[in-house]
Design a protein around this motif. Structure first.
Motif, mmCIF file in Angstrom:
data_model
loop_
_atom_site.group_PDB
_atom_site.id
_atom_site.type_symbol
_atom_site.label_atom_id
_atom_site.label_comp_id
_atom_site.label_asym_id
_atom_site.label_seq_id
_atom_site.Cartn_x
_atom_site.Cartn_y
_atom_site.Cartn_z
ATOM 1 N N GLY A 188 -39.561 27.136 116.176
ATOM 2 C CA GLY A 188 -40.436 26.331 115.349
ATOM 3 C C GLY A 188 -39.880 25.953 113.999
ATOM 4 N N SER A 189 -38.670 26.399 113.687
ATOM 5 C CA SER A 189 -38.077 26.077 112.386
ATOM 6 C C SER A 189 -37.526 24.655 112.381
ATOM 7 C CB SER A 189 -36.957 27.064 112.061
ATOM 8 O OG SER A 189 -35.898 26.950 113.002
ATOM 9 N N LYS A 190 -37.168 24.195 111.207
ATOM 10 C CA LYS A 190 -36.640 22.839 111.085
ATOM 11 C C LYS A 190 -35.157 22.797 111.453
ATOM 12 C CE LYS A 190 -39.854 20.918 107.725
ATOM 13 N NZ LYS A 190 -39.997 20.149 106.474
ATOM 14 N N TRP A 191 -34.751 21.628 111.935
ATOM 15 C CA TRP A 191 -33.350 21.428 112.270
ATOM 16 C C TRP A 191 -32.500 21.356 111.005
ATOM 17 C CZ3 TRP A 191 -31.566 21.780 117.121
ATOM 18 C CH2 TRP A 191 -32.463 21.593 118.173
ATOM 19 N N GLN A 192 -31.291 21.875 111.121
ATOM 20 C CA GLN A 192 -30.311 21.811 110.039
ATOM 21 C C GLN A 192 -29.016 21.230 110.582
ATOM 22 O OE1 GLN A 192 -31.087 22.790 106.910
ATOM 23 N NE2 GLN A 192 -33.133 23.519 107.524
ATOM 24 N N ALA A 193 -28.278 20.546 109.742
ATOM 25 C CA ALA A 193 -26.966 20.049 110.155
ATOM 26 C C ALA A 193 -26.133 21.209 110.678
ATOM 27 C CB ALA A 193 -26.268 19.378 108.979
ATOM 28 N N GLY A 194 -25.488 21.019 111.816
ATOM 29 C CA GLY A 194 -24.688 22.061 112.436
ATOM 30 C C GLY A 194 -25.391 22.788 113.560
#
Length: 554
Positions: A188-194
């Protein structure tokens, strides 16, 4: 094709003459929005594939790596110019209206653009198949394989894709459980680059397309899954619609502009007709008499755009269902249109309506350009309509449904000042292809390719391409400058001129307003382009408005 890029009013950048160098190569070039897909295409070229081979591979790769617009559940157009002296050709794989669709599907306002009913019959897989059968030199399976790997193994997303995924998963933007399962993080967390995005179901579907061929998508398990999705969601597409879909090869439109030859998209794209009409009208004026971002030049181009879009509304649609008047792209008609332009005053759009009654009352697409070492060129634009289409994923198949039915004129007979068009040529009919603004374009000079371009951006597509052409052919800007500098857009209704900011724009805009223009801020789509110089060097320009890459073959 509406898009978040189309009327996105943000803290807009100021566009100046770009010092960026283009990417250069003599062995082939791919320019597209996704760096991973650009590299996939460049590798196909490096391994001896031709431009169509690379285009097929890029299109499938972007279906994985650029899910807001890259697709197998949408449709589009591919303009191809061979290098063997044969005529250019055009592959139309635009979506079609299902057999159950009615003219008044959207008329009462109850059909949501994020509903199953908004999806047209997808054409991408059949279109890529048709182009490959005609020109492909590498095995079909090998061209789909990179996309299969990217979907099954996953890939590291970049910052722009992370932002788009987080935005689309925000509350209220989609309630489709399958879409949220595929593109949401398990915790459920937000996407991050990588972060790694894996799309297992899509990988299985692509593997089947690779192994069994395109017909498997239209008559095999994916067709069963799409049919079930439609039944559960109250949609219109049936297995019969899928089995009956056919891509078409059409003759491109051609014209000339100041000694250059223009190869453009025919209907059901409105882009080619609009571009040729616009260039013909501009040819009646000494465009270079004033600087590119002067009041005079912006006013002139806006008045041309206004008139072109008025004609688009009255005349253009799927030529399998109507005849488009041939005079629209003639030099004689352009002279008549040019004579109606007042160099000192904006023309009220309503005064151009003529027989079109005016009532009282962005989508997402992506473009890529390809050229191989022999000069074989491809300009391809394809779409899901809105960003991430209908925001509905087909359960078990992993691909997103388009919402292209909204590109038909929604309320028959009702054209409004806010931009809705209700004219007959683009009203819904079963089996009909909806009118498009996609504008894949190839320019040649002396029989050799000179420029390959196109753009996403809904109705702004046409004017983005027009600006790139004017920048290149009239003002001789470098490839990156032609793509980077500020653009403008007028689409007849709403009666407003959208202008990207540039150094000195405040003063210019004040003068345009004094001439009667209603000027607004807006940002246009990414015009990934390739320019070819007389020595045979390919200069790739990825648009700085968005992430992208020009991948040259070493």
């Amino acid at each position: 094709m509406r898009t978040l890029l189309t009327l996105l009013v943000l803290a807009l950048p100021v566009f100046a003459q770009s010092p960026r160098p283009p990417v250069e190569s003599k062995n082939g070039m791919v320019v597209c929005v996704c760096p991973l897909a650009a590299d996939v295409g460049a590798k196909v070229l490096a391994d001896g594939g031709n431009a169509v081979d690379a285009a097929v591979a890029v299109a499938f790769a972007e279906a994985v790596t650029w899910p807001e617009a890259g697709n197998i559940g949408g449709g589009g157009f591919m303009l191809v110019r061979p290098n063997d002296g044969k005529d250019a050709t055009f592959f139309d794989y635009r979506e079609t209206a299902p057999a159950a669709a009615t003219k008044t599907l959207f008329a009462d306002g109850t059909t949501d653009w994020r509903s199953h009913k908004s999806a047209g019959v997808p054409g991408t897989v059949r279109g890529l198949e048709l182009a490959h059968k005609r020109f492909g030199s590498k095995p079909w399976k090998d061209l789909v394989a990179p996309a299969v790997m990217l979907a099954k193994d996953g890939f590291a997303i970049d910052g722009p894709l992370a932002k788009r995924l987080n935005d689309i998963l925000a509350d209220g933007k989609t309630t489709n459980a399958e879409f949220r399962r595929i593109f949401g993080k398990a915790d459920g967390s937000k996407w991050q680059a990588g972060d790694t995005l894996r799309q297992t179901n899509l990988g299985t579907t692509l593997a089947g397309i690779a192994e069994h061929g395109p017909a498997w998508f239209y008559t095999g398990p994916p067709a069963e899954q799409l049919d079930a999705e439609m039944k559960d969601g109250g949609g219109l597409i049936t297995k019969a619609d899928l089995a009956g879909y056919a891509a078409k090869e059409r003759k491109p439109l051609t014209g000339t502009y100041r000694g250059y030859d223009i190869v453009a998209a025919p209907p059901p794209s409105s882009g080619g007709t609009a571009i040729l009409e616009a260039l013909n009208v501009l040819e009646q004026f000494d465009v270079k008499a004033h600087p590119r971002h002067s009041v005079e030049t912006i006013h002139l181009i806006a008045e041309v755009q206004r008139r072109v879009f008025r004609d688009r509304a009255e005349f253009l649609g799927d030529t399998d269902f109507l005849t488009v008047p041939p005079h629209l792209t003639t030099k004689e008609y352009a002279k008549k249109v040019a004579a109606t332009i007042d160099p000192n005053k904006a023309t009220p759009s309503e005064s151009l309506a003529g027989t079109i009654p005016i009532a009282e009352t962005g989508g997402n697409t992506t473009h890529f350009s390809v050229i191989d070492k022999t000069g074989f060129a491809v300009s391809n634009t394809y779409t899901l309509e809105n960003n991430f289409g209908s925001r509905i994923a087909v359960r078990g198949a992993g691909f997103i449904l388009n919402n292209e039915m909204t590109d038909f004129n929604p309320i028959p007979g009702t054209t409004t000042r806010t931009g809705k068009i209700g004219t007959e040529p683009n009203q819904i009919v079963p089996g009909k292809r909806m009118l498009s603004s996609m504008t894949p374009t190839i320019v040649t000079k002396g029989g050799q390719p000179y420029l390959v371009t196109g753009s996403p951006g809904g109705r702004t597509i046409i004017n983005t391409v027009l600006c790139v052409l004017v920048n290149t052919l009239d003002y001789d800007m470098s490839p990156t400058a032609a793509v980077d500098v500020a653009r403008q857009h007028h689409q007849w209704f709403p009666d407003q001129l959208a202008v990207e900011k540039f150094p000195g724009s405040d003063d210019v805009i004040a003068k345009l307003k004094a001439m009667g223009h209603k000027v607004v801020d807006a940002k246009q789509g990414d015009a990934h382009s390739i320019r070819i110089d007389p020595t045979g060097t390919f200069s790739g320009a990825a648009d700085k408005r968005i992430n992208g890459k020009a991948s040259g073959v070493k």
